[in-house]
Design a protein around this motif. Structure first.
Motif, PDB file in Angstrom:
ATOM      1  N   THR A 128      -5.593  10.672   2.804  1.00 46.05           N
ATOM      2  CA  THR A 128      -6.303  11.466   1.806  1.00 46.05           C
ATOM      3  C   THR A 128      -6.479  10.640   0.535  1.00 46.05           C
ATOM      4  O   THR A 128      -7.529  10.658  -0.087  1.00 46.05           O
ATOM      5  CB  THR A 128      -5.509  12.755   1.481  1.00 46.05           C
ATOM      6  OG1 THR A 128      -5.300  13.467   2.698  1.00 46.05           O
ATOM      7  CG2 THR A 128      -6.267  13.626   0.511  1.00 46.05           C
ATOM      8  N   TRP A 129      -5.420   9.926   0.156  1.00 47.01           N
ATOM      9  CA  TRP A 129      -5.450   9.030  -0.999  1.00 47.01           C
ATOM     10  C   TRP A 129      -4.904   7.681  -0.553  1.00 47.01           C
ATOM     11  O   TRP A 129      -3.910   7.615   0.151  1.00 47.01           O
ATOM     12  CB  TRP A 129      -4.577   9.564  -2.138  1.00 47.01           C
ATOM     13  CG  TRP A 129      -4.933  10.930  -2.588  1.00 47.01           C
ATOM     14  CD1 TRP A 129      -4.292  12.093  -2.254  1.00 47.01           C
ATOM     15  CD2 TRP A 129      -6.018  11.301  -3.428  1.00 47.01           C
ATOM     16  NE1 TRP A 129      -4.911  13.150  -2.847  1.00 47.01           N
ATOM     17  CE2 TRP A 129      -5.979  12.706  -3.585  1.00 47.01           C
ATOM     18  CE3 TRP A 129      -7.030  10.595  -4.076  1.00 47.01           C
ATOM     19  CZ2 TRP A 129      -6.886  13.407  -4.346  1.00 47.01           C
ATOM     20  CZ3 TRP A 129      -7.935  11.299  -4.847  1.00 47.01           C
ATOM     21  CH2 TRP A 129      -7.860  12.686  -4.977  1.00 47.01           C
ATOM     22  N   HIS A 130      -5.548   6.593  -0.970  1.00 49.24           N
ATOM     23  CA  HIS A 130      -5.091   5.241  -0.644  1.00 49.24           C
ATOM     24  C   HIS A 130      -4.871   4.484  -1.946  1.00 49.24           C
ATOM     25  O   HIS A 130      -5.720   4.495  -2.830  1.00 49.24           O
ATOM     26  CB  HIS A 130      -6.128   4.504   0.205  1.00 49.24           C
ATOM     27  CG  HIS A 130      -5.828   3.043   0.350  1.00 49.24           C
ATOM     28  ND1 HIS A 130      -4.827   2.576   1.169  1.00 49.24           N
ATOM     29  CD2 HIS A 130      -6.364   1.964  -0.255  1.00 49.24           C
ATOM     30  CE1 HIS A 130      -4.773   1.260   1.066  1.00 49.24           C
ATOM     31  NE2 HIS A 130      -5.688   0.865   0.218  1.00 49.24           N
ATOM     32  N   HIS A 131      -3.718   3.843  -2.059  1.00 59.92           N
ATOM     33  CA  HIS A 131      -3.405   3.033  -3.241  1.00 59.92           C
ATOM     34  C   HIS A 131      -3.016   1.638  -2.779  1.00 59.92           C
ATOM     35  O   HIS A 131      -2.314   1.488  -1.780  1.00 59.92           O
ATOM     36  CB  HIS A 131      -2.225   3.626  -4.012  1.00 59.92           C
ATOM     37  CG  HIS A 131      -2.351   5.083  -4.304  1.00 59.92           C
ATOM     38  ND1 HIS A 131      -3.072   5.579  -5.360  1.00 59.92           N
ATOM     39  CD2 HIS A 131      -1.866   6.163  -3.652  1.00 59.92           C
ATOM     40  CE1 HIS A 131      -3.011   6.893  -5.356  1.00 59.92           C
ATOM     41  NE2 HIS A 131      -2.286   7.282  -4.330  1.00 59.92           N
ATOM     42  N   VAL A 168       2.666   4.691  -9.111  1.00 64.81           N
ATOM     43  CA  VAL A 168       1.679   5.456  -8.348  1.00 64.81           C
ATOM     44  C   VAL A 168       2.141   6.907  -8.322  1.00 64.81           C
ATOM     45  O   VAL A 168       3.186   7.228  -7.749  1.00 64.81           O
ATOM     46  CB  VAL A 168       1.542   4.923  -6.903  1.00 64.81           C
ATOM     47  CG1 VAL A 168       0.580   5.786  -6.102  1.00 64.81           C
ATOM     48  CG2 VAL A 168       1.101   3.472  -6.904  1.00 64.81           C
ATOM     49  N   ASN A 189      -0.231   5.089   1.090  1.00 62.89           N
ATOM     50  CA  ASN A 189      -1.247   6.020   1.574  1.00 62.89           C
ATOM     51  C   ASN A 189      -0.663   7.427   1.598  1.00 62.89           C
ATOM     52  O   ASN A 189       0.429   7.631   2.126  1.00 62.89           O
ATOM     53  CB  ASN A 189      -1.715   5.651   2.984  1.00 62.89           C
ATOM     54  CG  ASN A 189      -2.499   4.366   3.008  1.00 62.89           C
ATOM     55  OD1 ASN A 189      -2.973   3.893   1.990  1.00 62.89           O
ATOM     56  ND2 ASN A 189      -2.634   3.786   4.178  1.00 62.89           N
ATOM     57  N   GLU A 190      -1.391   8.392   1.057  1.00 59.25           N
ATOM     58  CA  GLU A 190      -0.911   9.776   0.991  1.00 59.25           C
ATOM     59  C   GLU A 190      -1.583  10.629   2.067  1.00 59.25           C
ATOM     60  O   GLU A 190      -2.770  10.471   2.341  1.00 59.25           O
ATOM     61  CB  GLU A 190      -1.205  10.367  -0.380  1.00 59.25           C
ATOM     62  CG  GLU A 190      -0.502   9.646  -1.511  1.00 59.25           C
ATOM     63  CD  GLU A 190      -0.776  10.285  -2.845  1.00 59.25           C
ATOM     64  OE1 GLU A 190      -0.480  11.479  -3.030  1.00 59.25           O
ATOM     65  OE2 GLU A 190      -1.329   9.583  -3.727  1.00 59.25           O
ATOM     66  N   TYR A 191      -0.808  11.541   2.650  1.00 53.31           N
ATOM     67  CA  TYR A 191      -1.291  12.402   3.734  1.00 53.31           C
ATOM     68  C   TYR A 191      -0.932  13.865   3.485  1.00 53.31           C
ATOM     69  O   TYR A 191       0.125  14.151   2.913  1.00 53.31           O
ATOM     70  CB  TYR A 191      -0.688  11.957   5.069  1.00 53.31           C
ATOM     71  CG  TYR A 191      -1.116  10.580   5.479  1.00 53.31           C
ATOM     72  CD1 TYR A 191      -2.291  10.389   6.199  1.00 53.31           C
ATOM     73  CD2 TYR A 191      -0.379   9.467   5.132  1.00 53.31           C
ATOM     74  CE1 TYR A 191      -2.703   9.117   6.569  1.00 53.31           C
ATOM     75  CE2 TYR A 191      -0.781   8.189   5.493  1.00 53.31           C
ATOM     76  CZ  TYR A 191      -1.947   8.030   6.213  1.00 53.31           C
ATOM     77  OH  TYR A 191      -2.349   6.774   6.571  1.00 53.31           O
ATOM     78  N   ASN A 213      -3.594  12.872   8.947  1.00 52.96           N
ATOM     79  CA  ASN A 213      -4.493  13.763   8.225  1.00 52.96           C
ATOM     80  C   ASN A 213      -4.612  15.079   8.992  1.00 52.96           C
ATOM     81  O   ASN A 213      -4.139  15.203  10.112  1.00 52.96           O
ATOM     82  CB  ASN A 213      -5.865  13.093   8.057  1.00 52.96           C
ATOM     83  CG  ASN A 213      -6.559  13.557   6.802  1.00 52.96           C
ATOM     84  OD1 ASN A 213      -6.454  14.707   6.394  1.00 52.96           O
ATOM     85  ND2 ASN A 213      -7.275  12.643   6.177  1.00 52.96           N
ATOM     86  N   THR A 259       0.158  16.321  -1.432  1.00 53.21           N
ATOM     87  CA  THR A 259       0.620  15.322  -0.474  1.00 53.21           C
ATOM     88  C   THR A 259       1.985  15.701   0.094  1.00 53.21           C
ATOM     89  O   THR A 259       2.890  16.056  -0.643  1.00 53.21           O
ATOM     90  CB  THR A 259       0.708  13.943  -1.153  1.00 53.21           C
ATOM     91  OG1 THR A 259      -0.583  13.581  -1.608  1.00 53.21           O
ATOM     92  CG2 THR A 259       1.214  12.885  -0.203  1.00 53.21           C
ATOM     93  N   LYS A 299       0.828  -1.196   0.000  1.00 53.91           N
ATOM     94  CA  LYS A 299       0.000   0.000   0.000  1.00 53.91           C
ATOM     95  C   LYS A 299       0.862   1.246   0.000  1.00 53.91           C
ATOM     96  O   LYS A 299       2.003   1.242   0.443  1.00 53.91           O
ATOM     97  CB  LYS A 299      -0.969   0.022   1.165  1.00 53.91           C
ATOM     98  CG  LYS A 299      -0.369   0.182   2.530  1.00 53.91           C
ATOM     99  CD  LYS A 299      -1.482   0.266   3.582  1.00 53.91           C
ATOM    100  CE  LYS A 299      -0.964  -0.071   4.950  1.00 53.91           C
ATOM    101  NZ  LYS A 299      -2.023  -0.084   5.944  1.00 53.91           N
ATOM    102  N   ASP A 340      -0.083  12.882  -5.386  1.00 53.62           N
ATOM    103  CA  ASP A 340      -0.840  14.112  -5.556  1.00 53.62           C
ATOM    104  C   ASP A 340       0.042  15.299  -5.157  1.00 53.62           C
ATOM    105  O   ASP A 340       0.846  15.196  -4.231  1.00 53.62           O
ATOM    106  CB  ASP A 340      -2.102  14.062  -4.686  1.00 53.62           C
ATOM    107  CG  ASP A 340      -3.012  15.227  -4.935  1.00 53.62           C
ATOM    108  OD1 ASP A 340      -3.726  15.208  -5.951  1.00 53.62           O
ATOM    109  OD2 ASP A 340      -2.990  16.172  -4.118  1.00 53.62           O
TER     110      ASP A 340
END
Length: 120
Positions: free
Chosen positions: A48-51, A59, A31-33, A40, A65, A29, A62
């Motif tokens: 904010t975004w999860h991949h 990936v 995960n963007e914060y 957050n 981020t 995974k 953003d």
């Protein structure tokens, strides 16, 4: 007979325990914060975004981020790139999980890719 039964039970128990230990980290995974410590704006760890990227999938991070929580399962590594399409490799993390700051004065992470031991 009893020794065989005991050894079989021991092997099953060891295999089950090993699978349970790895199951939390078995799924890749990214995960963007919006903050630099993988939290957050409300202080939670909800990204904010999860991949959940497949191996060798690029990936793109953003622009808003600041940090990313990256999990590289056993046998994989996370590779960080300064461009949006995973071409300009500049940093790699060999294993495990980590909160990664995406921007420093000398570099900016724009994309992430998980690779196997053979690369992509």
């Amino acid at each position: 007979m009893q020794l065989t039964t005991f050894l079989t039970a021991l092997i099953i128990a060891a295999t089950t325990a090993n699978a349970a230990t790895l199951s939390g980290r078995a799924n890749p995974k990214v995960n963007e914060y919006p903050r630099d410590n993988c939290v957050n704006t409300d202080g939670s760890n909800k990204p904010t975004w999860h991949h959940a990227p497949a191996i060798c999938k690029c990936v793109k991070m953003d622009k808003s981020t600041f940090s990313a929580y990256v999990v590289a399962p056993p046998g994989q590594r996370a590779v960080f790139f300064s461009d949006d399409n995973c071409q300009d490799r500049f940093r790699e993390k060999r294993k495990g999980e980590d909160c990664v700051l995406l921007s420093q004065p000398e570099w900016k992470i724009a994309s992430v890719q998980l690779e196997g031991p053979w690369g992509c």
